[in-house]
Design an enzyme around this catalytic site. Structure first.
Site, mmCIF file in Angstrom:
data_model
loop_
_atom_site.group_PDB
_atom_site.id
_atom_site.type_symbol
_atom_site.label_atom_id
_atom_site.label_comp_id
_atom_site.label_asym_id
_atom_site.label_seq_id
_atom_site.Cartn_x
_atom_site.Cartn_y
_atom_site.Cartn_z
ATOM 1 N N ASP A 472 0.754 -1.631 0.257
ATOM 2 C CA ASP A 472 -0.085 0.270 0.021
ATOM 3 C C ASP A 472 0.843 1.044 0.325
ATOM 4 O OD1 ASP A 472 -2.493 -1.612 -0.341
ATOM 5 O OD2 ASP A 472 -2.023 -1.768 2.538
ATOM 6 N N ASP A 784 -4.487 -2.911 5.702
ATOM 7 C CA ASP A 784 -4.800 -2.662 6.664
ATOM 8 C C ASP A 784 -6.101 -2.734 7.532
ATOM 9 O OD1 ASP A 784 -5.616 -0.878 4.968
ATOM 10 O OD2 ASP A 784 -4.320 0.885 5.131
ATOM 11 N N ASP A 788 -9.127 -6.177 2.187
ATOM 12 C CA ASP A 788 -8.153 -6.753 2.000
ATOM 13 C C ASP A 788 -7.794 -7.836 2.816
ATOM 14 O OD1 ASP A 788 -6.610 -4.156 0.671
ATOM 15 O OD2 ASP A 788 -6.047 -3.412 3.012
#
Length: 1066
Positions: A472, A784, A788
């Site tokens: 990310d 997070d 996900d």
């Protein structure tokens, strides 16, 4: 040889298991392949899950389903149930009469409460709606537990509540004590056989040689066995303490509660009955409780029941069960039962009994140990057969022949059997799979100190083979400390990071515009501005929301215009699929009429707008030309690496519906999220290590590209793509843009997907699946959010963020990055490589000792009729190569050189050609030296006299041990000639090597009576050490021999060039 090799490879295939989610068949297959050739089953399989207990736990979990059937009713089933209630209305009075009465304990009454812990727990656990109505609903329950739904419990009352209603802690299995590990270590069958032989030896010795000489041999064996057991137990106990610390860290969860009228964070273990808990997407429900209020609240109860369908919670269905996960929405709950009074608490007792899955390396080394054990068993039988044959031939030719036996003959036969058993002790490398556990425990402990919490053992091992990291952007590559840098409003962009910027914004907009802006900022938010006990204002929520609310507070400060509170009529929380959040409020600016606000990804919100607010607060039509100017402003913000969000509103007639279009644009925010210090260097380290870094983010593509270039992820030849475009591609097209590892290095000019922007969680999952399936890469992925979880679960290594990550993400991850820092991920990869290489070093060292010890005893028995190493000496050698060897070599910390070589590919042989070169070379040297000493030692060393045989055997034993000590040093580097680099930085290795040498002196010089040794002169000591030290020279010479350590790069799945070996690797 080819036949044996093929059979061995075929056998070892039974010891292959995937790193994640291995099937039960694969787990049972390798257990069966190990068979009965295990010296100590209790110790060897201590870290291996009990599959039968796992089945029992799963059965218990499934048994919850019938009891909580009401939890899983669909809407139609709910209607049917209501109909049945109406039909049986007459029976409700009977049911009420039959209700189980829960007497109120005196202690509960004295503490000011009006309901017992058992009754509270029963209402939620059984979804007892009648019981809840009997107590006047949630408000009535709150009164009976003496709590305000607005202010929460008083902090001073928490200890009383914990005493009356219990603490939010679960009964756990008591930790294993040192004595339990001592008992496990003593269950080694070969050691028990040797102890039995020692007892027989003492009895026969005392009968034939008298006291005390007759008991020396037996007592020496017993003392050595005791030493082996003590050191083994101490090592295992130390590992258990490390794992206990890790388990304690895994269970740390903080929850948001309202106490004393203030919202604050508390540990999940400090939750008490009566607490008002705030729940949002991804949270774990900390205890049983009742829904108070919330929006779009969905709960995943599969952890309790196995049912995958989420449950919608509302005032009609208010029952929340501890241990479940929030899948969508937000809510407040009233805690009614904690700890062992919850269903989750009862399950927690048994959830850990199945154990954690074994790692691939542990299984693989179990296979190696099994094969070597079979070879050792064959050598032991051969040695015993040869010794017996020579003895019987000599006995037959002696006076009296085979009919005349003495106590000395019995001792000889016992000694032959004991030597054979000892050879099995040395030959069966029980420590191989256990060394993996030792190394992993050490690495996991160190990683915890470096802010990485490893949840699954195999992840630490697998991370060393990672060839790709899909990361990310927000919070991982950036600091996650966000601030609104620029704002586009009323047709112009303003920099608002300074007081001057706010002054310019104030002068360019009217008070009406400011009121609309502030209402949107404060109402369309998932975060909350709270005031703590000290009167200071703080914001509870995500960094993005915090930045916008802080901007709103600054606007209030500079304009003296305050936002007005409004009742929220409907809330659609932010969703990573929709990329927006929406809220409908009864706006004071419209005399209480409903007004909808929409906030989210700039291009998504802009596409749903048809009007725009000007500086005076008037609404204008958003023409195509104006929309282009707004889009240009968004692109300009993004090119400056700013995150962009849009805020819009619409006055609506129906408060129950959130409109899909025709919004009025208020403002565009440009949020600054600086790059973390050290990220660029960490990315460069990844590239040097052959790890490809790909950014997968939900941000605007220009923002993503700017950040990716800044940290070195996006190169000139790399591809940046948006999620919708990626989803539209066929598998063949994906194969073209997702290259093999290091494709840009090997094939300059080829395309390479390096950045994916505006991605959905499903895009990340698809990318991970294709990387693993199409290119056989070992993929690590960060995440997070709750959405996900599929990608974290699918990846070889799932990395959840410890600060920004939800509990759902952490639950599905293998490693939790506690500081959310990309550099910490590199530390995990470095330690993962260290584990793999350290185990290779240990295996190389142990196999060398195995080969030499087996051959020396067998050859000596065949030609001389006796073994040069006694039982006590062989047990000491076993301790050196097993527990002490693992402690020395399997705990070395990583070095920077490990990140300058490519990762190990899937399916690569664990024992490499380089290792075989070193093993065979060192074994040949030691066998030649010891062979010469056995047959020509007396003449070469000029030994004579009555003790010459014992003196020679002592010298051989001493030389053999020092060969192993120096070969242990040699094993620190398998390819580099300089084996002393960093030797003193690893104090464990230095301490073990020093202690081994020191204790060898003690055995030879002080414990000769028990160990079968005699005093050696200074000349013989020096000669022993010099012969052993030649191993270092032999090792350096061997490393000059080039070895083809890999297949041709064109045949490899990852495209890597072979690792250089020989002198170039120095």
């Amino acid at each position: 040889m080819a036949y044996l090799r093929n059979k061995s490879m075929e056998f070892l295939k039974r010891f292959e298991v995937p790193a994640k989610n291995p099937s039960e068949d694969a787990q049972r297959r390798w257990r069966e392949a190990v068979g009965t050739l295990v010296k100590n089953r209790r110790r060897r399989f201590r870290m291996v899950p009990d599959l039968d207990k796992r089945s029992q736990v799963e059965t218990q979990r499934r048994n919850i389903q019938p009891k909580a059937l009401n939890m899983f009713l669909s809407d139609s089933q709910e209607k049917l149930r209501v109909a049945l209630y109406v039909q049986k209305a007459a029976l409700q009075f009977i049911d009420a009469a039959r209700r189980t009465e829960h007497p109120l304990p005196e202690m509960v009454r004295q503490c000011g409460f009006s309901i017992s812990a058992e009754e509270l727990a029963t209402i939620v656990r059984n979804h007892d709606r009648k019981g809840l109505r009997h107590h006047n609903g949630v408000d009535g329950i709150a009164r009976k537990v003496n709590v305000s739904l607005a202010d929460g419990v008083k902090s001073d009352d928490t200890s009383v509540r914990a005493e009356v209603y219990g603490a939010n802690q679960y009964t756990e299995k008591p930790p294993r004590t040192f004595w339990m590990f001592l008992w496990d270590a003593s269950q080694d069958m070969t050691l028990l056989l040797l102890a039995f032989c020692a007892l027989i030896s003492v009895v026969i010795g005392l009968a034939t040689e008298g006291w005390p000489k007759g008991m020396y041999d037996g007592v020496g064996i017993v003392l050595t066995i005791f030493l082996v057991v003590m050191i083994t137990a101490a090592s295992d106990y130390k590992q258990s303490l490390q794992f206990r610390d890790l388990d304690r860290e895994k269970k740390k969860i903080d929850m948001h509660v309202t106490r004393d009228g203030y919202r604050q964070k508390v540990s999940i273990y400090d939750i008490v009955v009566g607490d008002i808990v705030h729940l949002s997407i991804g949270d774990q429900v900390p205890a049983d409780g009742l829904y108070i209020d919330g929006y779009s609240f969905l709960v995943d109860e599969s952890s309790l029941s196995g049912e995958s369908e989420p449950v919608h919670l509302s005032n009609a269905n208010p029952f929340l069960l501890g241990g479940t996960k929030v899948q969508d929405g937000s809510a407040r709950m009233l805690v009614t039962a904690v700890g062992m009074r919850t269903e989750w608490g009862n399950l927690m007792e048994t959830l850990s009994q199945g154990g954690e899955d074994e790692t691939p390396l542990q299984v693989k080394l179990n296979g190696v140990a099994t094969i070597i054990g079979k070879i050792g068993l064959a050598f032991a039988v051969l040695t015993f057969t040869v010794l017996m044959a020579r003895f019987l031939v000599g006995k037959a030719s002696a006076p009296g022949g085979l009919l005349r036996w003495s106590g000395a003959d019995a001792l000889s036969l016992l000694d032959f059997f004991a030597i054979a058993v000892t050879i099995i002790v040395v030959a069966v490398p029980e420590g191989l799979p256990l060394a993996v556990t030792l190394s992993l425990a050490f690495a996991m402990k160190k990683l915890m100190e470096e802010r990485a919490l490893v949840r699954h053992l195999s992840a630490c091992e697998t991370m060393g083979s990672a060839s790709c990291i899909c990361t990310d952007k927000t919070g991982t590559l950036t600091t996650n400390h966000m601030v609104v840098e620029k704002v586009w409003a009323s047709g112009a962009a303003q920099t608002v990071s300074t007081a001057k910027g706010f002054g310019e914004l104030k002068s360019s907009v009217s008070e009406n515009f400011t009121r609309v802006l502030l209402e949107g900022v404060f109402q369309c938010s998932g975060s909350e501005v709270v005031t703590n006990k000290d009167g200071k204002t703080s914001i509870m929520g995500t960094p993005t929301e915090t930045a916008i609310l802080e901007f709103g507070l600054e606007v209030e400060k500079h304009t003296k215009v305050e936002h007005t509170s409004a009742k929220k009529l409907k809330v659609e929380p932010f969703n990573s699929v929709k990329k927006t959040m929406a809220v409908v409020v009864a706006s004071p600016l419209t005399a209480g009429h409903p007004r909808a606000f929409l906030k989210g990804a700039s291009e998504v919100v802009l596409s749903r707008c048809s009007h725009v607010v000007d500086g005076n607060g008037s609404v204008e039509k958003l023409t195509e030309a104006k929309a282009k100017r707004v889009a240009s402003a968004i692109d300009a913000f993004a090119c400056e690496a700013l995150r962009t969000l849009c805020l819009a509103y619409q006055d609506v007639g129906n408060a129950s519906e959130v409109p899909s279009d025709k919004y009025t644009l208020i403002a565009v925010f440009g949020i600054k999220d600086p790059l973390r210090p050290g990220v660029r260097e960490a990315v460069e380290t990844c590239h040097a290590a052959g790890i490809n870094v790909r950014m997968v983010t939900g941000d605007n593509i220009n923002t993503a590209k700017a950040i990716a270039r800044e940290c070195g992820i996006l190169t000139d030849d790399g591809i940046a793509i948006e999620g919708p475009e990626f989803r539209a591609k066929s598998p063949n097209e994906m194969r073209e843009i997702i290259p093999k590892i290091q494709a840009l290095v090997l094939f300059p000019g080829c395309v390479c997907l390096q950045v994916m922007a505006r991605s959905l969680p499903l895009d990340k999952h698809t990318l991970v699946t294709n990387l693993r399936g199409m290119f056989n890469e070992v993929v690590a992925v960060t995440g997070d959010g709750t959405n996900d979880a599929p990608a974290l679960h699918e990846a070889d290594i799932g990395l959840a963020m410890g600060i920004a990550g939800t509990e759902v993400a952490k639950e599905n991850a293998d490693v939790i990055i506690m500081d959310d820092n990309f550099s910490t991920i590199i530390n995990v990869a470095k330690w993962g490589r260290s584990v793999y290489i350290n185990i290779q070093k240990f295996v190389q060292f142990q196999l060398t000792v195995n080969v030499v010890a087996l051959m020396v005893n067998f050859v000596s028995a065949s030609f001389t009729g006796s073994a040069p190493l006694t039982i006590v000496q062989l047990l000491w050698v076993n301790l050196i190569m097993d527990t002490l060897g693992a402690l020395a070599l399997a705990t070395e910390p990583p070095n920077d050189a490990m990140m300058q070589r490519p990762p190990v590919g899937r399916g690569d042989n664990f024992i490499t050609k380089v290792m075989w070169r070193n093993i065979i070379g060192q074994s040949i040297y030691q066998l030649i030296v010891l062979g010469v000493l056995i047959f020509k030692g007396k003449s070469l060393l000029q030994l004579d006299g009555a003790q010459s045989d014992t003196l020679l055997n002592t010298f051989i034993f001493n030389t053999f041990v020092f060969c192993q000590v120096f070969n242990e040093v040699n094993s620190r580097e398998m390819e580099k000639i300089n084996v002393f680099s960093g030797i003193f930085s690893c104090w464990i290795f230095s301490a073990v090597a020093g202690a081994t040498a020191a204790f060898q002196v003690v055995i030879v010089e002080l414990l000769g009576t028990f160990a079968g040794t005699v005093h050696l002169s200074g000349r013989l000591w020096l000669t022993s050490v010099l012969i052993g030290s030649v191993s270092l020279v032999i090792g350096a010479i061997l490393k000059l021999i080039p070895v083809d350590s890999s297949v041709d790069s064109s045949e490899r799945h990852d495209g890597y060039q072979p690792i250089p070996t020989g002198p170039n690797a120095v």
